[in-house]
Write a protein that holds these residues in place. Structure first.
Motif, mmCIF file in Angstrom:
data_model
loop_
_atom_site.group_PDB
_atom_site.id
_atom_site.type_symbol
_atom_site.label_atom_id
_atom_site.label_comp_id
_atom_site.label_asym_id
_atom_site.label_seq_id
_atom_site.Cartn_x
_atom_site.Cartn_y
_atom_site.Cartn_z
ATOM 1 N N HIS A 1 44.237 31.050 40.148
ATOM 2 C CA HIS A 1 42.822 30.462 40.018
ATOM 3 C C HIS A 1 42.266 31.320 38.733
ATOM 4 O O HIS A 1 42.546 32.403 38.763
ATOM 5 C CB HIS A 1 41.823 30.905 41.031
ATOM 6 N N VAL B 1 37.999 40.527 32.850
ATOM 7 C CA VAL B 1 37.150 39.654 33.114
ATOM 8 C C VAL B 1 37.283 38.547 32.188
ATOM 9 O O VAL B 1 37.460 38.657 31.186
ATOM 10 C CB VAL B 1 35.722 40.024 33.323
ATOM 11 N N ARG C 1 42.781 39.210 43.623
ATOM 12 C CA ARG C 1 42.348 39.059 41.911
ATOM 13 C C ARG C 1 43.472 40.268 41.208
ATOM 14 O O ARG C 1 44.015 41.183 41.874
ATOM 15 C CB ARG C 1 40.992 39.843 41.889
ATOM 16 N N LEU D 1 43.152 35.144 48.541
ATOM 17 C CA LEU D 1 42.854 35.502 47.377
ATOM 18 C C LEU D 1 43.076 36.812 46.958
ATOM 19 O O LEU D 1 42.391 37.614 47.649
ATOM 20 C CB LEU D 1 41.630 34.742 46.704
ATOM 21 N N THR E 1 35.148 36.250 36.147
ATOM 22 C CA THR E 1 36.138 37.067 37.191
ATOM 23 C C THR E 1 37.498 37.322 36.482
ATOM 24 O O THR E 1 37.951 36.362 35.933
ATOM 25 C CB THR E 1 35.819 36.461 38.698
ATOM 26 N N GLN E 2 38.187 38.019 37.226
ATOM 27 C CA GLN E 2 39.729 38.270 36.997
ATOM 28 C C GLN E 2 40.259 37.102 37.461
ATOM 29 O O GLN E 2 39.954 36.526 38.628
ATOM 30 C CB GLN E 2 40.291 39.521 37.422
ATOM 31 N N PRO E 3 41.597 36.662 37.030
ATOM 32 C CA PRO E 3 42.359 35.834 37.366
ATOM 33 C C PRO E 3 42.981 36.198 38.881
ATOM 34 O O PRO E 3 43.042 37.256 39.195
ATOM 35 C CB PRO E 3 43.634 35.539 36.564
ATOM 36 N N ALA E 4 42.997 35.229 39.792
ATOM 37 C CA ALA E 4 43.266 35.457 41.280
ATOM 38 C C ALA E 4 44.398 34.791 41.705
ATOM 39 O O ALA E 4 44.304 33.363 41.644
ATOM 40 C CB ALA E 4 42.207 35.400 42.228
ATOM 41 N N ARG F 1 44.664 43.047 38.669
ATOM 42 C CA ARG F 1 43.909 44.009 37.787
ATOM 43 C C ARG F 1 43.907 43.591 36.286
ATOM 44 O O ARG F 1 45.227 43.167 35.510
ATOM 45 C CB ARG F 1 44.694 45.258 37.909
#
Length: 388
Positions: free
Chosen positions: A45, A67, A62, A60, A50-53, A64
């Protein structure tokens, strides 16, 4: 930057600032699926803010790293889907497409939301499993692949493995029967090779305007086996039922959680004045309803399928015709033997079998059961070898 400027980037450009100062390309991000397997890592996603997850074993996780910004999202997503799909995205605010990389096929949905651009990328294996390896609770699949007509409905939430199960059955037919297979998909997920059958795959939006348009044309294309990716509207549902009733083996999907809810959902597509007609069509044309979930394995090595199966026997057909849908569950509980005139099972009984076989943890199985009391009852009657 204009949309055209973003097409100067490629999927191999190191764009996303990941952890430890390492920059990643979209190709690097897709490689994570192949490294860990699509049965364990199912989705990626990308969302601004937010960070990709990744979805790992259903949860889910995330990445590291930085953002996601609008600029980063466009640099990653636009080269992946290409100019034509970006034009569709600008027009319709969402787009479905597919992408192949390495040993995996990907289903991509890009859409606009409150914060801007988002993408959901689903990994699909190129290697299609054999039906015996999918996880059916009985050998009912052997009866399915030898059928000449009837509607096979596969239901469950997004990510429940419906596409993989259908692909395994169609591919088996493709390898073992000389027939004409035509699919309507949005988008194409598994790509079938030409084997013993002659198979054509049509993508909605590319090869045909809609499922209903494709079905209407298909009736003049001499199919034996039809796959309708999803029954989305009353016209598609009605045409799919007619195709099953008039001598075709039809596979399709719905987003419902159990088999009784599936029957109700189909009827709800139509006004009350048409429901008696549709119940009659369904009672005659339906073959099986298979509702499935992917449940985490006890050993932590991915997920395993749990199924609820309704076989349209004479008794089931009679209940559907007379609108006694609430009585179907009792047949699922009792007609469980592995034979053509039964071959039914509740989700709770299949979960109980998986627990007794040591494949799924008891507490995990309870979380996935539709009915807690029925699950407890099933645990008391199912044997360790799962033949009850």
């Amino acid at each position: 930057m204009t949309d055209q400027d973003y097409f100067s980037y490629s999927v191999d450009d190191k764009i996303y600032p990941g952890g430890d100062g390492v920059k990643l390309s979209m190709t690097d991000m897709l490689a994570y699926f192949e490294k860990h397997g699509a049965m364990r890592v199912s989705d990626l996603h990308i969302k601004i803010g937010t960070q990709p997850a990744y979805r790992v074993d259903g949860d889910l996780v995330r990445m590291r790293g930085a953002v996601m910004t609008d600029d980063l999202a466009r640099k990653l997503i636009y080269p992946l889907i290409g100019p034509r799909e970006v034009d569709r995205l600008n027009k319709d605010c969402s787009v479905d497409c597919s992408y192949r990389h390495g040993k995996l096929q990907y289903r991509i949905n890009v859409f606009r939301e409150n914060d801007g651009l988002s993408a959901a990328i689903r990994a699909l294996g190129i290697e299609i499993p054999e039906p015996k390896d999918v996880g059916f609770p009985s050998n009912m699949w052997q009866e399915v692949v030898n059928r000449k007509q009837g509607l096979m409905l596969f239901t469950g939430i997004t990510g429940a493995g419906k596409s993989t199960t259908i692909a395994s059955l169609i591919n088996y037919i493709n390898k073992n029967r000389a027939c004409r297979i035509i699919t309507l998909e949005d988008p194409i997920e598994y790509v079938f090779d030409q084997k013993h059958s002659v198979i054509s795959q049509r993508e909605v939006g590319r090869d045909v305007n809609s499922f209903s348009d494709g079905l209407r044309a298909m009736m003049r294309e001499d199919p034996d086996v039809i796959f309708v990716g999803e029954m989305r509207d009353p016209e598609t549902v009605a045409m799919t039922l007619t195709a099953a009733e008039t001598g075709h083996l039809v596979f399709s999907t719905l987003h419902t959680r159990d088999v009784t809810g599936t029957i109700t959902r189909i009827l709800d597509y139509f006004p009350s004045g048409r429901q008696e007609e549709v119940r009659s069509q369904l009672s005659l044309g339906l073959a099986y309803v298979i509702s499935q979930k992917l449940v985490p394995r006890k050993d932590g090595q991915g997920r395993i399928v749990a199924m609820e199966i309704l076989n349209n026997t004479y008794a089931v057909s009679n209940l559907i015709r007379h609108a006694k849908i609430e009585q179907l569950y009792s047949l699922l509980q009792t007609k469980t033997r592995d034979r053509v005139d039964e071959n039914m099972i509740t989700l709770e009984r299949h979960l109980a079998r998986l627990v007794k076989q040591g494949k799924v943890d008891l507490l995990e199985a309870k979380k996935w059961a539709n009915d807690q009391k029925s699950f407890v009852d099933a645990m008391n009657v199912v044997s360790d070898i799962g033949v009850s």
